[in-house]
Design an enzyme around this catalytic site. Structure first.
Site, PDB file in Angstrom:
ATOM      1  N   ASP A  80      -1.777  -0.638   5.989  1.00 59.81           N
ATOM      2  CA  ASP A  80      -2.108  -0.136   7.334  1.00 59.81           C
ATOM      3  C   ASP A  80      -3.594  -0.255   7.651  1.00 59.81           C
ATOM      4  OD1 ASP A  80      -2.398   2.084   5.330  1.00 59.81           O
ATOM      5  OD2 ASP A  80      -3.292   3.041   7.092  1.00 59.81           O
ATOM      6  N   LYS A  98      -9.493  -3.492  -2.936  1.00 63.60           N
ATOM      7  CA  LYS A  98      -8.174  -3.973  -3.360  1.00 63.60           C
ATOM      8  C   LYS A  98      -8.216  -5.365  -3.971  1.00 63.60           C
ATOM      9  CE  LYS A  98      -5.199  -0.754  -1.165  1.00 63.60           C
ATOM     10  NZ  LYS A  98      -4.016  -0.436  -0.393  1.00 63.60           N
ATOM     11  N   SER A 112      -2.736   0.707  -4.401  1.00 64.60           N
ATOM     12  CA  SER A 112      -3.289   1.831  -3.642  1.00 64.60           C
ATOM     13  C   SER A 112      -4.669   2.170  -4.165  1.00 64.60           C
ATOM     14  CB  SER A 112      -2.369   3.045  -3.780  1.00 64.60           C
ATOM     15  OG  SER A 112      -3.024   4.208  -3.323  1.00 64.60           O
ATOM     16  N   ARG A 113      -5.583   2.543  -3.233  1.00 69.25           N
ATOM     17  CA  ARG A 113      -6.924   2.939  -3.661  1.00 69.25           C
ATOM     18  C   ARG A 113      -7.099   4.452  -3.691  1.00 69.25           C
ATOM     19  NH1 ARG A 113     -10.780  -0.551   0.078  1.00 69.25           N
ATOM     20  NH2 ARG A 113     -12.190   1.067  -0.546  1.00 69.25           N
ATOM     21  N   TRP A 117      -2.074  10.904   3.687  1.00 64.58           N
ATOM     22  CA  TRP A 117      -2.943  10.565   2.553  1.00 64.58           C
ATOM     23  C   TRP A 117      -2.601  11.532   1.430  1.00 64.58           C
ATOM     24  CZ3 TRP A 117      -7.741  10.525   6.168  1.00 64.58           C
ATOM     25  CH2 TRP A 117      -7.905   9.239   6.715  1.00 64.58           C
ATOM     26  N   ASP A 147       0.867  -1.166   0.000  1.00 66.13           N
ATOM     27  CA  ASP A 147       0.000   0.000   0.000  1.00 66.13           C
ATOM     28  C   ASP A 147       0.917   1.235   0.000  1.00 66.13           C
ATOM     29  OD1 ASP A 147      -2.267   1.724   0.622  1.00 66.13           O
ATOM     30  OD2 ASP A 147      -1.511   1.732   2.682  1.00 66.13           O
ATOM     31  N   LEU A 148       0.380   2.407  -0.282  1.00 65.42           N
ATOM     32  CA  LEU A 148       1.194   3.640  -0.294  1.00 65.42           C
ATOM     33  C   LEU A 148       0.943   4.489   0.965  1.00 65.42           C
ATOM     34  CD1 LEU A 148       0.812   4.633  -4.071  1.00 65.42           C
ATOM     35  CD2 LEU A 148       2.686   3.365  -2.981  1.00 65.42           C
ATOM     36  N   ASP A 149      -0.282   5.086   1.092  1.00 64.72           N
ATOM     37  CA  ASP A 149      -0.569   6.007   2.202  1.00 64.72           C
ATOM     38  C   ASP A 149      -0.483   5.294   3.557  1.00 64.72           C
ATOM     39  OD1 ASP A 149      -1.120   7.863   0.222  1.00 64.72           O
ATOM     40  OD2 ASP A 149      -3.287   7.855   0.520  1.00 64.72           O
TER      41      ASP A 149
HETATM   42 MG   LIG Z   1      -2.861   3.021   3.583  1.00 59.00          MG
END
Ligand SMILES: [Mg+2]
Length: 164
Positions: free
Chosen positions: A123, A100, A69-70, A20, A11-13
């Site tokens: 996360d 996802k 990532s969403r 975010w 994931d990114l954020d």
């Molecule tokens: Mg995240």
């Protein structure tokens, strides 16, 4: 040697960086003359400090890496991966809103790697639950990605393999 995953997905954020990208920072981003990455307002943008080492470790182990990532801020997220010089690690990037499960189905389709041979770091509990149902080894990232969490993920993956 313990079995290694054939794909590690991040994931990114709040997994690679502490914000975010669609809310807390202001794209477009740029690299300033002192080498730091900044947003439109000049705010300094950082990764979690061990992220480059985590990705380098996976590269040395020969484990391919992908992003899932969403976020709706697709351009900004890709721009940050470029500015932080992380694109070289990510063979695949699935960045768009929605469950996802869609991101992972596309990753499976593109790479041919079965879900059981993937490890996923995120996360958010909802993503862990959705993707876990596919049979992916999922790790809930608590304070951003670091080397300890990577080790935990590789161990969880190896244990899941032993239990098959
Ligand atoms: Mg995240």
């Amino acid at each position: 040697m313990a079995p290694l995953p054939k794909l590690a997905v991040f994931d990114l954020d709040y997994t690679l960086w502490p914000f975010w990208v669609d809310t807390h920072v202001d794209p477009p981003f740029h690299k300033s003359s002192d080498g730091t990455v900044r947003d439109r307002r000049g705010q300094n943008i950082r990764l979690y400090p061990e992220v480059p080492e985590v990705l380098e470790r996976l590269r040395s182990l020969g484990v391919p890496v992908a992003a899932a990532s969403r976020t709706g801020e697709i351009e900004g997220a890709n721009q940050l991966l470029e500015l932080f010089d992380l694109v070289k690690y990510f063979g695949h990037r699935e960045i768009y809103p929605g469950s996802k499960v869609a991101h992972f189905e596309r990753l499976h389709h593109k790479t041919g790697v079965p879900f059981s041979q993937m490890v996923f770091f995120d996360d958010e509990e909802r993503n862990i639950i959705d993707v876990g149902k596919l049979g992916v080894s999922c790790i809930h990232v608590q304070n951003g990605m670091n080397l300890q969490t990577l080790t935990q993920g590789l161990e969880t993956f190896a244990k899941a393999q032993a239990g098959r």
